[in-house]
Scaffold this active site. Structure first.
Site, PDB file in Angstrom:
ATOM      1  N   GLY A 214      53.241  12.453  -4.281  1.00 35.80           N
ATOM      2  CA  GLY A 214      53.259  12.572  -2.822  1.00 35.80           C
ATOM      3  C   GLY A 214      52.395  11.535  -2.161  1.00 35.80           C
ATOM      4  N   PRO A 216      49.441   9.711   0.097  1.00 36.37           N
ATOM      5  CA  PRO A 216      47.994   9.954   0.035  1.00 36.37           C
ATOM      6  C   PRO A 216      47.566  11.070   0.990  1.00 36.37           C
ATOM      7  CG  PRO A 216      48.459   7.623   0.397  1.00 36.37           C
ATOM      8  CD  PRO A 216      49.758   8.333   0.470  1.00 36.37           C
ATOM      9  N   THR A 221      44.989  16.570  -5.173  1.00 36.80           N
ATOM     10  CA  THR A 221      43.739  16.853  -5.879  1.00 36.80           C
ATOM     11  C   THR A 221      43.261  18.270  -5.547  1.00 36.80           C
ATOM     12  OG1 THR A 221      43.256  14.532  -5.562  1.00 36.80           O
ATOM     13  CG2 THR A 221      41.448  15.891  -6.345  1.00 36.80           C
ATOM     14  N   HIS A 437      54.214  -1.702  33.419  1.00 36.25           N
ATOM     15  CA  HIS A 437      54.803  -1.647  32.074  1.00 36.25           C
ATOM     16  C   HIS A 437      54.812  -0.194  31.559  1.00 36.25           C
ATOM     17  CE1 HIS A 437      55.685  -3.566  28.085  1.00 36.25           C
ATOM     18  NE2 HIS A 437      55.246  -2.381  27.668  1.00 36.25           N
ATOM     19  N   GLU A 438      53.650   0.449  31.651  1.00 36.52           N
ATOM     20  CA  GLU A 438      53.559   1.832  31.146  1.00 36.52           C
ATOM     21  C   GLU A 438      54.382   2.789  32.009  1.00 36.52           C
ATOM     22  OE1 GLU A 438      52.533   2.161  28.273  1.00 36.52           O
ATOM     23  OE2 GLU A 438      51.530   0.232  28.141  1.00 36.52           O
ATOM     24  N   ASP A 512      56.611  -3.183  21.351  1.00 35.87           N
ATOM     25  CA  ASP A 512      57.883  -2.520  21.693  1.00 35.87           C
ATOM     26  C   ASP A 512      59.054  -3.274  21.071  1.00 35.87           C
ATOM     27  OD1 ASP A 512      56.322  -0.946  23.339  1.00 35.87           O
ATOM     28  OD2 ASP A 512      56.715  -2.160  25.120  1.00 35.87           O
TER      29      ASP A 512
HETATM   30  P1  ATP Z   1      45.333  10.876  -2.856  1.00 38.86           P
HETATM   31  O1  ATP Z   1      46.739  10.722  -3.277  1.00 38.86           O
HETATM   32  O2  ATP Z   1      44.936   9.826  -1.854  1.00 38.86           O
HETATM   33  O3  ATP Z   1      44.355  11.054  -3.979  1.00 38.86           O
HETATM   34  P2  ATP Z   1      45.496  13.695  -2.448  1.00 38.86           P
HETATM   35  O4  ATP Z   1      46.916  14.056  -2.235  1.00 38.86           O
HETATM   36  O5  ATP Z   1      44.914  13.940  -3.783  1.00 38.86           O
HETATM   37  O6  ATP Z   1      45.250  12.207  -1.980  1.00 38.86           O
HETATM   38  P3  ATP Z   1      43.439  15.381  -1.526  1.00 38.86           P
HETATM   39  O7  ATP Z   1      42.319  14.566  -2.049  1.00 38.86           O
HETATM   40  O8  ATP Z   1      43.811  16.598  -2.264  1.00 38.86           O
HETATM   41  O9  ATP Z   1      44.694  14.450  -1.326  1.00 38.86           O
HETATM   42  O10 ATP Z   1      43.168  15.789  -0.015  1.00 38.86           O
HETATM   43  C1  ATP Z   1      42.141  15.217   0.761  1.00 38.86           C
HETATM   44  C2  ATP Z   1      41.604  16.215   1.733  1.00 38.86           C
HETATM   45  O11 ATP Z   1      42.598  16.563   2.695  1.00 38.86           O
HETATM   46  C3  ATP Z   1      41.220  17.517   1.084  1.00 38.86           C
HETATM   47  O12 ATP Z   1      39.915  17.498   0.625  1.00 38.86           O
HETATM   48  C4  ATP Z   1      41.395  18.513   2.218  1.00 38.86           C
HETATM   49  O13 ATP Z   1      40.244  18.532   3.040  1.00 38.86           O
HETATM   50  C5  ATP Z   1      42.524  17.924   3.038  1.00 38.86           C
HETATM   51  N1  ATP Z   1      43.833  18.556   2.727  1.00 38.86           N
HETATM   52  C6  ATP Z   1      44.914  17.923   2.246  1.00 38.86           C
HETATM   53  N2  ATP Z   1      45.939  18.785   2.106  1.00 38.86           N
HETATM   54  C7  ATP Z   1      45.491  19.989   2.492  1.00 38.86           C
HETATM   55  C8  ATP Z   1      46.072  21.283   2.575  1.00 38.86           C
HETATM   56  N3  ATP Z   1      47.330  21.507   2.225  1.00 38.86           N
HETATM   57  N4  ATP Z   1      45.294  22.292   3.017  1.00 38.86           N
HETATM   58  C9  ATP Z   1      44.031  22.096   3.374  1.00 38.86           C
HETATM   59  N5  ATP Z   1      43.413  20.890   3.324  1.00 38.86           N
HETATM   60  C10 ATP Z   1      44.127  19.845   2.904  1.00 38.86           C
END
Ligand code: ATP
Length: 611
Positions: A214, A216, A221, A437-438, A512
């Site tokens: 998925g 980042p 994690t 513009h806006e 734009d």
């Molecule tokens: P990467 O791919 O960059 O390592 P990751 O998918 O492992 O990212 P995490 O490190 O698990 O992402 O998430 C980072 C932070 O985002 C977590 O510590 C948490 O605070 C928040 N977070 C992400 N997803 C959730 C979720 N589903 N619920 C609550 N907090 C979340």
């Protein structure tokens, strides 16, 4: 840089400085203080000229010569050195000259070494100590990054962090908001470990590995930590880049070590983050052979995954956001049997994530989570956590007792648009152009059926933009041709307003135009939404023949594509101008209000447009 690293760096700096000082002393001593060698003839000339105070004969072989130095008579520094050859002959010659010139030069014999400890230390000792120190610190540095045991011998040990029952990981599934389907799948892993029999009694095998894929910050994690928190089995966690060191073979031996440790603690979970660091497809971009170490590590990982059988009750969870580059061998059943996609959160999931993070904050009753979740399409869990934190900081800066809704929206604006630059100096005529513009964007989108609904319009510079119209985008799985056209039309509203009112156009429409061109191109080349090209897509989802790199169409088709892109954009530009012409008075009203107030919210927009 954390404190420990900082201290370490200081330590190495001091060490290098000491090394340089010692080396300087050594070189100085070798080149500047080294005793000059002369031959015997010169010695006898000096002796005849009464220049020599003392001659010390060492080991009957070498003569050290001390000169008569009037200014420094006390110091017996050795000035010259020469080989005496035959001692008797030398003595005889010396005595003759001594008597002839009536010299008081002393001839001294030293059979015991005058080579004191300090001389030895400066000549050889420093080198030995430097070599010793070098190896000591070199191995210490390698060893210190290894978690346990005798440091010098730990290079090949894995740097895995082990959490077992005693560590009491506090993260549970309830802390992971949304991701219901993912959690269901992942919960099963916990169950496999707790009740393996339930699954194996019918002949099934427990999966060995689960790969979380998925973007980042989507919580991969966090999910793995929640598994550890719930399963109550030892949890081995490490990031794949930690396998690979500059030493050949270290990665492979770390993989072996990790698996042998895990087998000892079975049932357990191994979590490997950023698996793409070692799991990248082999044989690609390996012209220099520099990837050999990574490939060896990957091969070892594959072998280990094959090697332990499912009864060992060791489950591997790996995470990556680059599944496209992973080696196919890693993904085949029997290794990572389960692949779980962890996507960016949907509207309701974002709401839940906000709720999880807001729990830790002191918030006012006016905070509208629904609205915040709607305002953040495409945001990951990590982004939302960041917004909550940023909102708390903004509220604290304003010395508020509670975080209010506007602090959250400010945080969102800041994260999307960058820092507000209220003090940027903008000339009045430029400000007027920005306002029109806006206002042009806002007016066109207000009267279009499918354009996203407006939230606010501002001419306060932020990040790279000088002003902006903020929308509440509709979350949809499919986009129709009409919706795409309306989006292009709204994007062109800014330039159209400049042309209509100020009779000239500017560079202000760059962003734009970039979006418009991409959108029109995708309509023609990817989505088959153009009549002239028809139901054809030049998109290649495998990514092997990116249509932008090698055109999969003829020159003739390329010309038609170009014309179609132009037609779409020109048509929408005309439409935007038509709307603005019809609503010119409202456009002017909004631009004036913007120049006066700088930010206009939905309520004011309603008043202007619905009059
Ligand atoms: P990467 O791919 O960059 O390592 P990751 O998918 O492992 O990212 P995490 O490190 O698990 O992402 O998430 C980072 C932070 O985002 C977590 O510590 C948490 O605070 C928040 N977070 C992400 N997803 C959730 C979720 N589903 N619920 C609550 N907090 C979340």
């Amino acid at each position: 840089m954390n404190n420990k690293n900082y201290k370490n760096n200081n330590f190495y700096l001091i060490y290098i400085m000491i090394l340089i000082i010692f080396l300087t002393i050594f070189l100085y001593k070798s080149f500047f203080l080294a005793t000059k060698k002369i031959n015997q003839d010169l010695f006898f000339i000096l002796l005849s000229n009464k220049k020599i105070k003392k001659v010390i004969i060492k080991h009957k072989e070498v003569a050290n010569v001390i000169l008569n130095n009037e200014s420094n008579i006390e110091k017996n520094n050795i000035h010259y050195q020469f080989d005496i050859g035959d001692l008797q002959l030398f003595q005889h010659k010396f005595e003759i000259l001594k008597n002839k010139y009536n010299l008081n030069t002393i001839l001294d014999f030293k059979n015991t070494s005058e080579y004191t400890f300090s001389n030895f230390f400066f000549d050889y000792g420093i080198f030995l100590i430097l070599i010793f120190l070098f190896w000591f610190f070199f191995f210490r540095k390698i060893g210190s990054s290894v978690s346990t045991g005798n440091q010098i011998f730990n290079i090949g040990k894995s740097k895995v962090k082990i959490f077992d029952e005693d560590d009491n990981i506090k993260i549970k599934f309830k802390d992971v908001a949304g991701l219901e389907e993912v959690k269901e799948e992942i919960k099963e892993i916990v169950d496999f470990l707790k009740n393996p029999l339930k699954y194996t009694k019918l002949g099934g095998k427990i999966p060995k590995g689960t790969l979380l894929i998925g973007p980042p910050g989507t919580g991969k994690t966090l999910l793995a930590k929640a598994v550890a928190g719930e399963a109550n089995v030892p949890f081995f966690s490490l990031a794949a880049p930690e396998f690979v060191e500059m030493f050949v073979g270290v990665g492979a031996s770390r993989v072996r070590d990790l698996f042998s440790q895990a087998k000892l603690k079975s049932p357990c979970i191994i979590f490997i983050d950023e698996i793409d660091a070692v799991g990248r497809a082999r044989g690609k971009n390996n012209i220099t052979g520099s990837n050999d170490e990574r490939e060896n590590t990957l091969n070892q990982l594959l072998t280990e995954m094959d090697g332990f059988d499912t009864n060992t009750n060791v489950i591997i969870i790996a995470a990556t956001n680059r599944s496209d580059i992973l080696d196919k061998a890693l993904l085949r059943p029997g290794r990572f049997d389960r692949i779980i996609m962890v996507d960016l959160p949907e509207l309701y999931e974002r709401k839940e994530i906000f709720n999880v993070h807001i729990k830790k904050l002191i918030i006012s009753e006016n905070v509208n989570i629904d609205y915040l979740a709607k305002q953040t399409p495409g945001f990951s869990g990590a982004d939302i956590a960041n917004i909550c934190n940023e909102a708390a900081l903004i509220a604290a800066r304003k010395e508020k007792l509670k975080i209010e809704n506007e602090d959250f929206t400010d945080a969102i604006d800041r994260i999307i648009g960058g820092l507000e630059k209220r003090n940027k100096i903008i000339k009045p005529n430029e400000k007027k152009r920005i306002a029109y513009h806006e206002a042009g964007h806002a007016t066109v989108s207000w009267f279009l059926k499918h354009a996203a609904s407006l939230v606010k319009v501002t001419i306060v510079p932020r990040g790279r933009s000088l002003g902006s119209a903020w929308y509440l985008p509709e979350e949809r799985q499919l986009t129709t041709l009409e919706q795409m056209k309306d989006e292009i039309c709204a994007l062109l509203g800014g330039r159209a307003a400049e042309e209509l009112i100020l009779k000239s156009i500017s560079t202000g429409a760059l962003i734009d135009l970039e979006k418009v061109t991409k959108q029109a191109k995708s309509m023609v080349v990817i989505f088959g939404l153009s009549n002239k090209i028809g139901n054809i897509s030049y998109y290649d989802s495998s990514g092997q023949n990116e249509y932008t790199l090698t055109k999969p169409y003829s020159e003739k088709t390329a010309n038609i594509i170009d014309k179609e892109i132009h037609n779409i954009i020109n048509e929408e530009y005309k439409r935007a101008k038509k709307i603005l012409k019809e609503k010119e008075n409202k456009l002017k009203l909004l631009a004036d209000k913007l120049l006066e107030k700088e930010v206009i919210f939905k309520e004011d927009l309603k008043k202007i447009f619905n009059q």
